[in-house]
Design an enzyme around this catalytic site. Structure first.
Site, PDB file in Angstrom:
ATOM      1  N   HIS A  75      -9.083  92.547   6.095  1.00  0.00           N
ATOM      2  CA  HIS A  75      -9.501  92.090   5.133  1.00  0.00           C
ATOM      3  C   HIS A  75      -9.419  90.696   4.926  1.00  0.00           C
ATOM      4  CE1 HIS A  75      -8.031  96.213   2.874  1.00  0.00           C
ATOM      5  NE2 HIS A  75      -9.358  96.235   3.186  1.00  0.00           N
TER       6      HIS A  75
ATOM      7  N   LYS B 164      -8.810 106.366  -6.796  1.00  0.00           N
ATOM      8  CA  LYS B 164      -8.110 106.407  -5.629  1.00  0.00           C
ATOM      9  C   LYS B 164      -6.633 106.637  -5.615  1.00  0.00           C
ATOM     10  CE  LYS B 164     -10.582 104.196  -1.828  1.00  0.00           C
ATOM     11  NZ  LYS B 164     -10.734 103.009  -0.812  1.00  0.00           N
TER      12      LYS B 164
ATOM     13  N   ARG C  53     -17.215  97.744   8.928  1.00  0.00           N
ATOM     14  CA  ARG C  53     -16.476  97.834  10.450  1.00  0.00           C
ATOM     15  C   ARG C  53     -17.168  98.496  11.405  1.00  0.00           C
ATOM     16  NH1 ARG C  53     -11.711 100.665   7.425  1.00  0.00           N
ATOM     17  NH2 ARG C  53     -13.924 101.508   6.640  1.00  0.00           N
TER      18      ARG C  53
ATOM     19  N   SER D 127      -6.815 100.512   4.688  1.00  0.00           N
ATOM     20  CA  SER D 127      -5.646 100.821   4.144  1.00  0.00           C
ATOM     21  C   SER D 127      -5.071 101.963   4.256  1.00  0.00           C
ATOM     22  CB  SER D 127      -6.011 100.299   2.461  1.00  0.00           C
ATOM     23  OG  SER D 127      -6.176  99.066   2.626  1.00  0.00           O
TER      24      SER D 127
HETATM   25  N1  COA Z   1     -10.633  95.458   7.297  1.00  0.00           N
HETATM   26  C1  COA Z   1      -9.860  96.508   6.932  1.00  0.00           C
HETATM   27  N2  COA Z   1     -10.175  97.661   6.141  1.00  0.00           N
HETATM   28  C2  COA Z   1     -11.406  97.659   5.600  1.00  0.00           C
HETATM   29  C3  COA Z   1     -12.121  96.385   5.734  1.00  0.00           C
HETATM   30  C4  COA Z   1     -11.809  95.543   6.616  1.00  0.00           C
HETATM   31  N3  COA Z   1     -12.668  94.123   7.012  1.00  0.00           N
HETATM   32  N4  COA Z   1     -13.329  96.765   4.927  1.00  0.00           N
HETATM   33  C5  COA Z   1     -13.290  97.867   4.349  1.00  0.00           C
HETATM   34  N5  COA Z   1     -11.903  98.388   4.602  1.00  0.00           N
HETATM   35  C6  COA Z   1     -11.301  99.505   4.351  1.00  0.00           C
HETATM   36  C7  COA Z   1     -10.676  99.502   3.022  1.00  0.00           C
HETATM   37  O1  COA Z   1      -9.285  99.071   3.124  1.00  0.00           O
HETATM   38  C8  COA Z   1     -10.845 100.954   2.451  1.00  0.00           C
HETATM   39  O2  COA Z   1      -9.924 101.719   3.265  1.00  0.00           O
HETATM   40  P1  COA Z   1      -9.010 102.979   2.495  1.00  0.00           P
HETATM   41  O3  COA Z   1     -10.259 103.776   1.883  1.00  0.00           O
HETATM   42  O4  COA Z   1      -8.362 103.318   3.522  1.00  0.00           O
HETATM   43  O5  COA Z   1      -8.371 102.387   1.368  1.00  0.00           O
HETATM   44  C9  COA Z   1     -12.147 101.422   3.020  1.00  0.00           C
HETATM   45  O6  COA Z   1     -12.450 100.699   4.107  1.00  0.00           O
HETATM   46  C10 COA Z   1     -13.269 101.188   2.105  1.00  0.00           C
HETATM   47  O7  COA Z   1     -13.154 101.706   0.676  1.00  0.00           O
HETATM   48  P2  COA Z   1     -14.091 101.840  -0.390  1.00  0.00           P
HETATM   49  O8  COA Z   1     -13.186 102.788  -1.269  1.00  0.00           O
HETATM   50  O9  COA Z   1     -15.412 102.006   0.332  1.00  0.00           O
HETATM   51  O10 COA Z   1     -13.738 100.356  -0.687  1.00  0.00           O
HETATM   52  P3  COA Z   1     -12.631  99.528  -1.492  1.00  0.00           P
HETATM   53  O11 COA Z   1     -11.729 100.443  -1.926  1.00  0.00           O
HETATM   54  O12 COA Z   1     -12.502  98.530  -0.633  1.00  0.00           O
HETATM   55  O13 COA Z   1     -13.545  99.237  -2.843  1.00  0.00           O
HETATM   56  C11 COA Z   1     -14.839  99.089  -4.974  1.00  0.00           C
HETATM   57  C12 COA Z   1     -14.210  99.842  -3.530  1.00  0.00           C
HETATM   58  C13 COA Z   1     -13.685  98.555  -5.460  1.00  0.00           C
HETATM   59  C14 COA Z   1     -15.701  97.809  -4.303  1.00  0.00           C
HETATM   60  C15 COA Z   1     -15.511 100.011  -5.647  1.00  0.00           C
HETATM   61  O14 COA Z   1     -14.996 101.072  -5.939  1.00  0.00           O
HETATM   62  C16 COA Z   1     -16.136  99.059  -7.023  1.00  0.00           C
HETATM   63  O15 COA Z   1     -17.175  98.438  -7.005  1.00  0.00           O
HETATM   64  N6  COA Z   1     -15.361  99.684  -7.976  1.00  0.00           N
HETATM   65  C17 COA Z   1     -15.708  98.937  -9.267  1.00  0.00           C
HETATM   66  C18 COA Z   1     -16.328 100.185 -10.145  1.00  0.00           C
HETATM   67  C19 COA Z   1     -17.997 100.292  -9.940  1.00  0.00           C
HETATM   68  O16 COA Z   1     -18.595  99.235  -9.982  1.00  0.00           O
HETATM   69  N7  COA Z   1     -18.354 101.240  -9.455  1.00  0.00           N
HETATM   70  C20 COA Z   1     -19.680 101.388  -9.143  1.00  0.00           C
HETATM   71  C21 COA Z   1     -19.774 101.023  -7.594  1.00  0.00           C
HETATM   72  S1  COA Z   1     -21.648 101.279  -7.076  1.00  0.00           S
END
Ligand code: COA
Length: 168
Positions: A18, A42, A94, A132
């Site tokens: 991140h 989550k 990724r 994560s």
């Molecule tokens: N390095 C390491 N890990 C990364 C990464 C990077 N550069 N980029 C993504 N990841 C990982 C994250 O850690 C996460 O891992 P995990 O599931 O083991 O925790 C995974 O990739 C991505 O998970 P995801 O659930 O897609 O995204 P997120 O948890 O990072 O965030 C939000 C999701 C918060 C953006 C989304 O839930 C959101 O927008 N929520 C608000 C409500 C909303 O608007 N909903 C409608 C959306 S259409």
């Protein structure tokens, strides 16, 4: 107009992957806001406040604390982006399998708020398979996570897991 972007995520906890995206993002946008989503679906290991603290302390460790703002939100991402006056949502891709999920989110977000653009960046190869949940699992079984997270996060993970296992 200032080109402001939101980098959203659950960040449970923030990883070096991140932070790699943050480093790239600040080279492109004039202002970058980290948006930590409450994301109760989550069932995060860390509270929202703990996740914010870990992000801020990690930024201090790598010398980027002054370059970005860390905020939390508990709403639709597009509502948060609108409130902050952001023109873009920054996401890290990724591996190819991230695409499906990311395209769906980007397309829904565009339908909800057509003015916002989603910008995808690729982290460094060494973080391609990092997540994560992998970090949490490695830490839970006592593995070494020092190559994946900052020192502050490593310490917080150890404390949290010791508490869960009842050894503190
Ligand atoms: N390095 C390491 N890990 C990364 C990464 C990077 N550069 N980029 C993504 N990841 C990982 C994250 O850690 C996460 O891992 P995990 O599931 O083991 O925790 C995974 O990739 C991505 O998970 P995801 O659930 O897609 O995204 P997120 O948890 O990072 O965030 C939000 C999701 C918060 C953006 C989304 O839930 C959101 O927008 N929520 C608000 C409500 C909303 O608007 N909903 C409608 C959306 S259409």
């Amino acid at each position: 107009m200032i080109k402001k972007a939101i980098y959203p995520g659950t960040f449970d906890p923030v990883t070096l992957g991140h932070l790699d995206i943050v480093k790239r993002g600040i080279e492109i946008f004039q202002e970058l806001i980290i948006g930590i989503a409450e994301n109760p679906k989550k069932k995060p290991l860390f509270s929202l406040e703990e996740r914010k603290e870990m992000f801020e302390e990690s930024l201090k460790e790598i010398g980027l604390y002054d370059k970005v703002k860390v905020k939390t939100f508990n709403s639709l991402l597009v509502e948060f982006a609108k409130k902050e006056g952001a023109v873009a949502i920054l996401r890290g891709i990724r591996i190819i399998s991230d695409m499906d999920h990311e395209f769906t989110m980007a397309s829904l977000n565009r339908k909800l708020y057509p003015e916002i653009e989603t910008v995808f960046l690729m982290p460094s190869d060494e973080y391609a398979y990092l997540s994560s949940s992998a970090v949490r699992e490695i830490a839970f079984y006592g593995g070494n996570v020092s190559q994946f997270v900052t020192k502050f996060v490593e310490r917080k993970l150890k404390e949290k897991i010791a508490r869960i296992k009842g050894t503190v």
